[in-house]
Design a protein around this motif. Structure first.
Motif, mmCIF file in Angstrom:
data_model
loop_
_atom_site.group_PDB
_atom_site.id
_atom_site.type_symbol
_atom_site.label_atom_id
_atom_site.label_comp_id
_atom_site.label_asym_id
_atom_site.label_seq_id
_atom_site.Cartn_x
_atom_site.Cartn_y
_atom_site.Cartn_z
ATOM 1 N N ILE A 76 8.942 83.908 -10.572
ATOM 2 C CA ILE A 76 8.929 82.736 -9.694
ATOM 3 C C ILE A 76 10.326 82.421 -9.177
ATOM 4 C CG2 ILE A 76 8.552 80.234 -9.690
ATOM 5 C CD1 ILE A 76 6.184 80.711 -11.570
ATOM 6 N N PHE A 77 11.345 82.577 -10.027
ATOM 7 C CA PHE A 77 12.726 82.288 -9.628
ATOM 8 C C PHE A 77 13.418 83.493 -9.007
ATOM 9 C CE2 PHE A 77 12.530 78.882 -13.036
ATOM 10 C CZ PHE A 77 12.421 77.858 -12.120
ATOM 11 N N ASP A 78 12.643 84.525 -8.628
ATOM 12 C CA ASP A 78 13.144 85.696 -7.889
ATOM 13 C C ASP A 78 14.208 86.468 -8.654
ATOM 14 O OD1 ASP A 78 11.461 85.259 -5.738
ATOM 15 O OD2 ASP A 78 12.887 83.923 -4.735
ATOM 16 N N VAL A 79 14.035 86.561 -9.964
ATOM 17 C CA VAL A 79 14.883 87.461 -10.743
ATOM 18 C C VAL A 79 14.304 88.866 -10.718
ATOM 19 C CG1 VAL A 79 15.893 87.907 -13.023
ATOM 20 C CG2 VAL A 79 15.658 85.561 -12.200
ATOM 21 N N GLY B 47 20.560 82.006 -13.194
ATOM 22 C CA GLY B 47 21.915 81.518 -12.942
ATOM 23 C C GLY B 47 22.970 82.435 -13.528
ATOM 24 N N MET B 48 22.730 82.949 -14.734
ATOM 25 C CA MET B 48 23.681 83.875 -15.347
ATOM 26 C C MET B 48 23.793 85.169 -14.547
ATOM 27 S SD MET B 48 25.259 82.804 -18.098
ATOM 28 C CE MET B 48 25.707 84.343 -18.881
ATOM 29 N N ALA B 49 22.669 85.661 -14.025
ATOM 30 C CA ALA B 49 22.710 86.878 -13.202
ATOM 31 C C ALA B 49 23.538 86.661 -11.943
ATOM 32 C CB ALA B 49 21.296 87.313 -12.844
ATOM 33 N N CYS B 50 23.452 85.466 -11.367
ATOM 34 C CA CYS B 50 24.260 85.166 -10.177
ATOM 35 C C CYS B 50 25.738 85.051 -10.522
ATOM 36 C CB CYS B 50 23.782 83.875 -9.529
ATOM 37 S SG CYS B 50 22.095 83.928 -8.886
ATOM 38 N N LEU B 51 26.053 84.540 -11.714
ATOM 39 C CA LEU B 51 27.448 84.278 -12.070
ATOM 40 C C LEU B 51 28.156 85.491 -12.657
ATOM 41 C CD1 LEU B 51 27.115 80.707 -13.638
ATOM 42 C CD2 LEU B 51 28.010 81.296 -11.391
ATOM 43 N N LEU C 243 19.842 77.464 -7.458
ATOM 44 C CA LEU C 243 19.833 78.923 -7.405
ATOM 45 C C LEU C 243 20.026 79.428 -5.978
ATOM 46 C CD1 LEU C 243 16.911 79.695 -9.889
ATOM 47 C CD2 LEU C 243 19.358 79.917 -10.303
ATOM 48 N N GLN C 244 19.546 78.669 -5.014
ATOM 49 C CA GLN C 244 19.752 79.062 -3.614
ATOM 50 C C GLN C 244 21.227 78.999 -3.245
ATOM 51 O OE1 GLN C 244 17.384 76.779 -0.919
ATOM 52 N NE2 GLN C 244 17.789 78.101 0.840
ATOM 53 N N LYS C 245 21.940 78.004 -3.767
ATOM 54 C CA LYS C 245 23.382 77.937 -3.526
ATOM 55 C C LYS C 245 24.112 79.113 -4.163
ATOM 56 C CE LYS C 245 23.673 72.888 -3.181
ATOM 57 N NZ LYS C 245 24.221 71.653 -3.825
ATOM 58 N N LEU C 246 23.612 79.553 -5.315
ATOM 59 C CA LEU C 246 24.222 80.709 -5.976
ATOM 60 C C LEU C 246 23.792 82.039 -5.375
ATOM 61 C CD1 LEU C 246 23.905 79.654 -9.742
ATOM 62 C CD2 LEU C 246 25.916 79.490 -8.275
ATOM 63 N N LYS C 247 22.925 81.995 -4.331
ATOM 64 C CA LYS C 247 22.411 83.199 -3.669
ATOM 65 C C LYS C 247 21.649 84.082 -4.648
ATOM 66 C CE LYS C 247 26.036 83.241 -0.154
ATOM 67 N NZ LYS C 247 27.104 84.017 0.511
ATOM 68 N N ASP D 108 23.366 93.215 -13.781
ATOM 69 C CA ASP D 108 23.076 94.011 -14.970
ATOM 70 C C ASP D 108 22.696 93.138 -16.159
ATOM 71 O OD1 ASP D 108 25.692 93.033 -14.903
ATOM 72 O OD2 ASP D 108 26.325 94.448 -16.446
ATOM 73 N N PHE D 109 23.147 91.878 -16.164
ATOM 74 C CA PHE D 109 22.778 90.957 -17.245
ATOM 75 C C PHE D 109 21.277 90.719 -17.262
ATOM 76 C CE2 PHE D 109 21.780 86.613 -18.534
ATOM 77 C CZ PHE D 109 22.329 86.572 -19.809
ATOM 78 N N SER D 110 20.700 90.398 -16.099
ATOM 79 C CA SER D 110 19.250 90.156 -16.044
ATOM 80 C C SER D 110 18.467 91.433 -16.301
ATOM 81 C CB SER D 110 18.876 89.559 -14.684
ATOM 82 O OG SER D 110 19.283 90.414 -13.629
ATOM 83 N N ALA D 111 18.994 92.589 -15.870
ATOM 84 C CA ALA D 111 18.291 93.852 -16.098
ATOM 85 C C ALA D 111 18.199 94.166 -17.588
ATOM 86 C CB ALA D 111 19.000 94.985 -15.358
#
Length: 720
Positions: free
Chosen positions: A338-341, A293-297, A451-455, A301-304
């Motif tokens: 699993i959450f496609d990060v 969720g944070m990576a979407c928002l 997460l799907q709504k957040l693309k 680069d946050f998730s990386a």
């Protein structure tokens, strides 16, 4: 009238009596003050002149009128103020003392010093030879007359008490009392310690000018405060409130620099996962959904950065042989997949590293990965799973051939062999598809919808390797901004690359202007299409443009326009368009409208553009992005007589009939059995007979046309 005059006369009498009593009381008080200044002998009760004038019975009656000590004192009359101005003397001295006390309280003066917070001026002048107050002790003695004794500063309580004692003493003197009680009461009120509240003063430190003041303490305090806030929010993180806490931490992230936010939040996430006692799959899944969720928002680069920190923490815990922390970090990595990060390639890369060592920790880690997301890995890339199985079988065979160290316990060997056997059984079950995939719980389903709504699919990290995350030189780590120390040669190399990119960007802008990209949005889309490494890179960059409303339509229009401008048809535009249409249905509608507009211009269109358009439509039909129903806007397809239009649609159907039998069957089946498309089906059959099969030059399209005719009659809609 007589009644009114009588009433008025009674008022006047009472007023005169009241004024007379006030005058006598004031005169007695003034006489007492004058006698006190001359310090005469205290008169006795028998020789008191006041006593002769007043009878002894009167004090008892007047004492009943004594004012309550707690009552508010009456204000002075104008006559009393006039007499005080005329006499001056003791009255003016009392006023001076009262004024000084009032000013001392306002200025917070205590023992000749101003109160309040320390401004550091004493420390500044201490270097010049002054300690504490300015001036020497002799000067202080000379100025002693102007120093206010802070013990005489009276508050409301002290003032009331003092006035009460004065009034009581005056009445006693007026009615024959002695002046000693008054002097004692005044002395007691003057010696009383005032109730003064001292303000807290700052700690005395050496004065530093603003230019020399260090900001490290302030920054460290801000960072520690952010650590506490993030830790408190993460401690409350659960499956039910992950959305709200993610939004709150994202708002906190935007209030600080990006590097600071990534570092602080990443440290707290890894600390909570690795050191937390609740290291189970549910706990790891919540934190993985938070990272997604944070990576979407806030950005990919946050998730990386968190993945890079996770890899480093993984290796540190592996060197410490901490099995619990290692399992917790492994579960977090699995749920990030699993959450496609992250893509499954990174997990396969880690499995290949572990399969080469196959220590006890390696076997436990491999088991954790396979039990958590083994079936997902198999579904994402079966070929990579097959390579992993072969690799681990070779490693197990080599391990069996080696002789175990003599110091190893037989119990440990047996335990290790049992765990190894269980791992091999799990791998065989996954390979043969005997292991059931885990069913998502209600919370997991809700989180995946969120997460799907957040693309979340737009922030999937591809192309990461485990070795790249651990590279000490940090080469290829695009998520780092300014963290790598640069040498002189490195700077020159970067400058050369930047100069080259600037030149290329200028050429792209000029080329965009030549291609009639007349708006900033169209120029940006054109530059992305021309500078992308592949269709995936172009797809990700186009999504980052974050266009809205009618601006989103420009993407498809620019792609189609660039495809028609090519000298030779390029499937790059077809694959990119299909990916965009599958991602968002609005792009599919934009594509249909764009093609309809081009169909209207076939009579005036250049031959090269017309051929590219025909092949583009054929490819979009073959990959099922579009349906043959798109051609319903073309009127009288069977009786076309314009050569350009005939050539265009002949190229379209020739390209389509050259596909595999299954593709041809499924494409034509999509418009079978629909009554409103009957005219279109007849027109397609007639056009192919007249202009495609009749002029077939050895392409063997007749057999494919028979398949197409059967598919058009397939009213059941059965696909091949």
């Amino acid at each position: 009238m007589a009644g009114k005059q009588e009433k008025k006369s009674r008022k006047e009498k009472r007023k005169e009596a009241r004024l007379e009593k006030q005058k006598l009381r004031f005169l007695s008080w003034v006489q007492h003050q004058g006698g006190k200044s001359k310090k005469p002998a205290v008169p006795s009760v028998e020789s008191s002149p006041v006593e002769e004038k007043k009878p002894k019975e009167e004090p008892t009656s007047v004492k009943k009128r004594r004012r309550d000590p707690e009552a508010k004192p009456k204000s002075k009359s104008k006559f009393q103020e006039y007499l005080e101005m005329e006499r001056g003397g003791a009255v003016s001295r009392e006023e001076d003392l009262e004024t000084e006390s009032r000013l001392a309280k306002k200025l917070k003066v205590k023992k000749g010093k101003l109160g309040g917070p320390d401004d550091g001026m004493d420390n500044l002048f201490a270097d010049l030879g002054f300690e504490g107050d300015f001036g020497s002790d002799d000067e202080a003695k000379e100025l002693d007359w102007n120093t206010v004794d802070h013990t005489k500063v009276d508050k409301k309580e002290g003032k009331k008490k003092k006035k009460k004692v004065k009034n009581d003493a005056t009445e006693e003197l007026y009615y024959g009392g002695v002046g000693e009680e008054y002097d004692e009461a005044v002395q007691q009120s003057e010696n009383q310690e005032p109730n003064v509240v001292e303000l807290p003063t700052a700690s005395k430190a050496k004065y530093l000018p603003p230019s020399l003041r260090a900001t490290s303490n302030t920054e460290s305090e801000e960072i520690s405060q952010m650590h506490r806030r993030v830790r408190g929010l993460l401690n409350r993180l659960s499956e039910s409130n992950v959305e709200s806490i993610t939004r709150e931490i994202a708002a906190l992230f935007r209030s600080v620099p990006r590097n600071t936010g990534c570092q602080v939040i990443g440290d707290e996430v890894l600390a909570s996962c690795s050191r937390g006692p609740r290291g189970n799959e549910q706990y790891a899944s919540v934190f993985a959904s938070f990272v997604a969720g944070m990576a979407c928002l806030v950005g990919v680069d946050f998730s990386a950065k968190i993945i890079a920190s996770l890899a480093k923490s993984f290796e540190d815990e592996y060197s410490k042989e901490d099995g619990l922390s290692l399992r917790n970090l492994t579960l977090l990595l699995c749920y990030l997949c699993i959450f496609d990060v992250i893509s499954s390639d990174l997990v396969y890369d880690l499995l290949s590293v572990l399969s080469k060592r196959l220590t006890e920790l390696d076997v436990s880690t491999v088991l954790t990965i396979l039990q958590c997301c083994g079936m997902k890995l198999r579904g994402d890339d079966p070929g990579a799973m097959k390579d992993f199985v072969l690799s681990i079988q070779n490693s197990v065979n080599q391990l069996k051939q080696k002789v175990h160290p003599a110091g190893q316990d037989n119990g440990q060997e047996e335990m290790h062999s049992k765990r190894m056997e269980f791992m091999l059984e799990t791998i065989c079950d996954i390979k043969n598809n005997k292991k059931r995939p885990k069913e998502d719980t209600a919370h997991h389903t809700r989180i995946k919808k969120w997460l799907q709504k957040l693309k979340a699919e737009d922030v999937l990290l591809r192309g990461l390797k485990w070795s790249k995350l651990l590279d000490p030189d940090k080469k290829g780590q695009w998520w780092l901004s300014g963290d790598v120390s640069s040498t002189v040669g490195n700077i020159e190399e970067v400058a050369a690359v930047i100069s080259k990119e600037v030149v290329e960007a200028q050429k792209l802008v000029q080329l965009a202007a030549a291609q009639r990209m007349n708006t900033d949005i169209r120029r940006a889309i054109f530059c992305i299409l021309m500078s992308a490494e592949d269709y995936v890179d172009a797809f990700e960059k186009l999504l980052r443009l974050d266009l809205s409303g009618k601006q989103d339509r420009e993407i498809i229009r620019v792609i189609v326009d660039c495809c028609l401008q090519e000298k030779v048809f390029n499937k790059y535009y077809t694959v990119l368009t299909s990916k965009l249409c599958n991602h968002d249905k609005n792009h599919k509608f934009s594509l249909q409208y764009c093609l309809w507009d081009h169909f209207k211009e076939l009579d005036k269109m250049e031959l090269n553009r017309s051929m590219n358009l025909a092949k583009l439509v054929a490819e979009m039909l073959a990959n099922f992005t579009l349906s043959l129903a798109t051609l319903k806007v073309v009127k009288n397809l069977a009786v076309e007589v314009i050569p350009k239009r005939i050539m265009h649609f002949r190229t379209l159907f020739e390209t389509l009939l050259q596909k595999d039998d299954a593709v041809v069957w499924n494409v034509f089946t999509r418009i079978a059995g629909l009554p409103e498309l009957e005219i279109l089906r007849d027109g397609i059959v007639l056009f192919i007979k007249q202009h495609v099969i009749a002029k077939d030059t050895g392409k063997d399209l007749a057999s494919k046309f028979k398949i197409a005719k059967k598919a058009l009659d397939n009213t059941a809609g059965v696909l091949m």
